[in-house]
Design a protein around this motif. Structure first.
Motif, PDB file in Angstrom:
ATOM      1  N   VAL A 124       0.949  -1.395   0.036  1.00 54.02           N
ATOM      2  CA  VAL A 124       0.028   0.061   0.002  1.00 54.02           C
ATOM      3  C   VAL A 124       1.001   1.267  -0.024  1.00 54.02           C
ATOM      4  N   GLN A 125       0.643   2.026  -0.936  1.00 59.13           N
ATOM      5  CA  GLN A 125       1.078   3.489  -0.933  1.00 59.13           C
ATOM      6  C   GLN A 125       0.065   4.473  -0.821  1.00 59.13           C
ATOM      7  N   LEU A 126      -0.018   5.265  -0.077  1.00 60.58           N
ATOM      8  CA  LEU A 126      -1.109   6.291   0.068  1.00 60.58           C
ATOM      9  C   LEU A 126      -0.432   7.536  -0.225  1.00 60.58           C
ATOM     10  N   GLN A 127      -1.202   8.009  -0.992  1.00 59.28           N
ATOM     11  CA  GLN A 127      -0.806   9.761  -1.306  1.00 59.28           C
ATOM     12  C   GLN A 127      -2.006  10.525  -0.995  1.00 59.28           C
ATOM     13  N   ALA A 128      -2.150  11.604  -0.031  1.00 58.55           N
ATOM     14  CA  ALA A 128      -3.162  12.280   0.100  1.00 58.55           C
ATOM     15  C   ALA A 128      -3.002  13.535  -0.585  1.00 58.55           C
ATOM     16  N   SER A 129      -4.115  14.230  -1.188  1.00 57.29           N
ATOM     17  CA  SER A 129      -4.043  15.548  -1.408  1.00 57.29           C
ATOM     18  C   SER A 129      -5.246  16.288  -1.389  1.00 57.29           C
ATOM     19  N   GLY A 130      -5.216  17.689  -1.912  1.00 53.57           N
ATOM     20  CA  GLY A 130      -6.726  18.274  -1.963  1.00 53.57           C
ATOM     21  C   GLY A 130      -6.657  19.148  -1.038  1.00 53.57           C
ATOM     22  N   GLY A 131      -5.684  19.362  -0.153  1.00 54.53           N
ATOM     23  CA  GLY A 131      -5.850  20.533   1.137  1.00 54.53           C
ATOM     24  C   GLY A 131      -5.556  21.997   0.247  1.00 54.53           C
ATOM     25  N   GLY A 132      -5.741  22.938   1.187  1.00 58.20           N
ATOM     26  CA  GLY A 132      -5.668  24.149   0.518  1.00 58.20           C
ATOM     27  C   GLY A 132      -6.127  25.085   1.670  1.00 58.20           C
ATOM     28  N   GLN A 133      -6.449  26.311   1.292  1.00 56.78           N
ATOM     29  CA  GLN A 133      -6.916  27.461   2.176  1.00 56.78           C
ATOM     30  C   GLN A 133      -8.105  27.809   1.657  1.00 56.78           C
ATOM     31  N   VAL A 134      -9.137  27.879   2.683  1.00 62.06           N
ATOM     32  CA  VAL A 134     -10.512  28.322   2.377  1.00 62.06           C
ATOM     33  C   VAL A 134     -11.008  29.121   3.292  1.00 62.06           C
ATOM     34  N   GLN A 135     -11.953  29.964   2.991  1.00 60.85           N
ATOM     35  CA  GLN A 135     -12.555  30.871   4.102  1.00 60.85           C
ATOM     36  C   GLN A 135     -13.738  29.863   4.874  1.00 60.85           C
ATOM     37  N   ALA A 136     -14.130  30.254   6.324  1.00 64.53           N
ATOM     38  CA  ALA A 136     -15.151  29.800   6.803  1.00 64.53           C
ATOM     39  C   ALA A 136     -16.255  29.513   6.002  1.00 64.53           C
ATOM     40  N   GLY A 137     -16.862  28.480   6.270  1.00 63.30           N
ATOM     41  CA  GLY A 137     -17.920  27.845   5.387  1.00 63.30           C
ATOM     42  C   GLY A 137     -17.958  27.266   4.107  1.00 63.30           C
ATOM     43  N   GLY A 138     -16.529  27.281   3.738  1.00 62.77           N
ATOM     44  CA  GLY A 138     -16.252  26.974   2.597  1.00 62.77           C
ATOM     45  C   GLY A 138     -16.132  25.486   2.336  1.00 62.77           C
ATOM     46  N   SER A 139     -15.555  24.673   1.427  1.00 62.02           N
ATOM     47  CA  SER A 139     -15.778  23.336   1.368  1.00 62.02           C
ATOM     48  C   SER A 139     -14.310  23.017   0.419  1.00 62.02           C
ATOM     49  N   LEU A 140     -13.834  21.791   1.120  1.00 65.81           N
ATOM     50  CA  LEU A 140     -12.675  21.233   0.214  1.00 65.81           C
ATOM     51  C   LEU A 140     -13.030  19.451   0.081  1.00 65.81           C
ATOM     52  N   ARG A 141     -12.336  18.952  -0.959  1.00 64.13           N
ATOM     53  CA  ARG A 141     -12.464  17.472  -1.003  1.00 64.13           C
ATOM     54  C   ARG A 141     -10.967  17.023  -0.774  1.00 64.13           C
ATOM     55  N   LEU A 142     -10.717  16.146  -0.198  1.00 67.78           N
ATOM     56  CA  LEU A 142      -9.420  15.632   0.293  1.00 67.78           C
ATOM     57  C   LEU A 142      -9.444  14.066  -0.504  1.00 67.78           C
ATOM     58  N   SER A 143      -8.359  13.695  -1.117  1.00 71.88           N
ATOM     59  CA  SER A 143      -8.218  12.613  -2.062  1.00 71.88           C
ATOM     60  C   SER A 143      -7.082  11.667  -1.422  1.00 71.88           C
ATOM     61  N   CYS A 144      -7.373  10.252  -1.021  1.00 69.45           N
ATOM     62  CA  CYS A 144      -6.253   9.559  -0.491  1.00 69.45           C
ATOM     63  C   CYS A 144      -6.339   8.208  -1.532  1.00 69.45           C
ATOM     64  N   LEU A 145      -5.239   8.373  -2.312  1.00 70.57           N
ATOM     65  CA  LEU A 145      -5.062   7.345  -3.634  1.00 70.57           C
ATOM     66  C   LEU A 145      -3.914   6.463  -3.216  1.00 70.57           C
ATOM     67  N   ASP A 146      -4.570   4.924  -3.317  1.00 69.72           N
ATOM     68  CA  ASP A 146      -3.586   4.005  -3.164  1.00 69.72           C
ATOM     69  C   ASP A 146      -3.038   3.616  -4.676  1.00 69.72           C
ATOM     70  N   SER A 147      -1.860   4.025  -4.958  1.00 74.00           N
ATOM     71  CA  SER A 147      -1.079   3.951  -5.920  1.00 74.00           C
ATOM     72  C   SER A 147      -1.068   2.194  -6.487  1.00 74.00           C
ATOM     73  N   ARG A 148      -1.104   1.467  -5.536  1.00 75.40           N
ATOM     74  CA  ARG A 148      -0.843   0.263  -5.903  1.00 75.40           C
ATOM     75  C   ARG A 148      -2.409  -0.656  -5.832  1.00 75.40           C
ATOM     76  N   ARG A 149      -3.511  -0.064  -5.655  1.00 73.38           N
ATOM     77  CA  ARG A 149      -4.815  -0.510  -5.882  1.00 73.38           C
ATOM     78  C   ARG A 149      -4.978  -1.635  -4.945  1.00 73.38           C
ATOM     79  N   THR A 150      -4.451  -1.343  -3.596  1.00 71.17           N
ATOM     80  CA  THR A 150      -4.882  -2.694  -2.879  1.00 71.17           C
ATOM     81  C   THR A 150      -5.726  -2.570  -1.575  1.00 71.17           C
ATOM     82  N   LEU A 151      -6.471  -1.457  -1.684  1.00 71.78           N
ATOM     83  CA  LEU A 151      -6.939  -0.941  -0.543  1.00 71.78           C
ATOM     84  C   LEU A 151      -8.503  -1.719  -0.363  1.00 71.78           C
ATOM     85  N   SER A 152      -8.811  -2.657  -1.293  1.00 65.93           N
ATOM     86  CA  SER A 152     -10.187  -3.300  -1.002  1.00 65.93           C
ATOM     87  C   SER A 152     -10.231  -4.198  -0.004  1.00 65.93           C
ATOM     88  N   THR A 153      -9.227  -4.299   0.871  1.00 61.42           N
ATOM     89  CA  THR A 153      -9.164  -5.335   1.908  1.00 61.42           C
ATOM     90  C   THR A 153      -8.779  -4.645   3.199  1.00 61.42           C
TER      91      THR A 153
END
Length: 125
Positions: A1-30
């Motif tokens: 498993v190799q996890l890569q997190a992304s999607g952070g940033g700076q927003v104002q209160a009330g705003g939205s963000l979507r974080l992603s966690c990618l497993d480059s080896r596609r083995t998270l199913s278990t």
């Protein structure tokens, strides 16, 4: 498993963000996958988790109703949709995977073997 997190940033209160966690080896199913966060001078706290196999989710009380964790099997990715953000949500966010407790995501950081690098989320008032 190799996890890569992304999607952070700076927003104002009330705003939205979507974080992603990618497993480059596609083995998270278990695995169970969770998001944790750590603010300056604070401990690493559980935010949300999902058991990949059965889709069972769990949320910290502080984010319930605002954050949504989901998975995309085809993309090998876990997402954290964060809405109605407040300055108290400011932290470095980490995704983690646990191969042992797979029916429900643990809330304890020590139960997770695999960690992605953190992604900074900053919410300004």
């Amino acid at each position: 498993v190799q996890l890569q997190a992304s999607g952070g940033g700076q927003v104002q209160a009330g705003g939205s963000l979507r974080l992603s966690c990618l497993d480059s080896r596609r083995t998270l199913s278990t695995y169970a996958v969770a998001w944790f966060r750590q603010g300056p001078g604070k401990e690493r706290d559980f935010v949300a988790g999902i058991a990949w196999g059965n889709g069972r989710t769990d949320y910290a009380d502080s984010v319930k109703g605002r954050f949504t964790i989901s998975r995309d099997s085809a993309q090998g990715t876990v997402y954290l949709q964060m809405n109605s953000l407040t300055p108290e949500d400011t932290a470095v966010y980490y995704c983690a995977a646990d191969r042992v407790r797979v029916s429900v995501a643990s809330r304890r950081p020590g139960d997770y073997t695999y960690w992605g690098q953190g992604t900074q989320v900053t919410v300004s008032s």
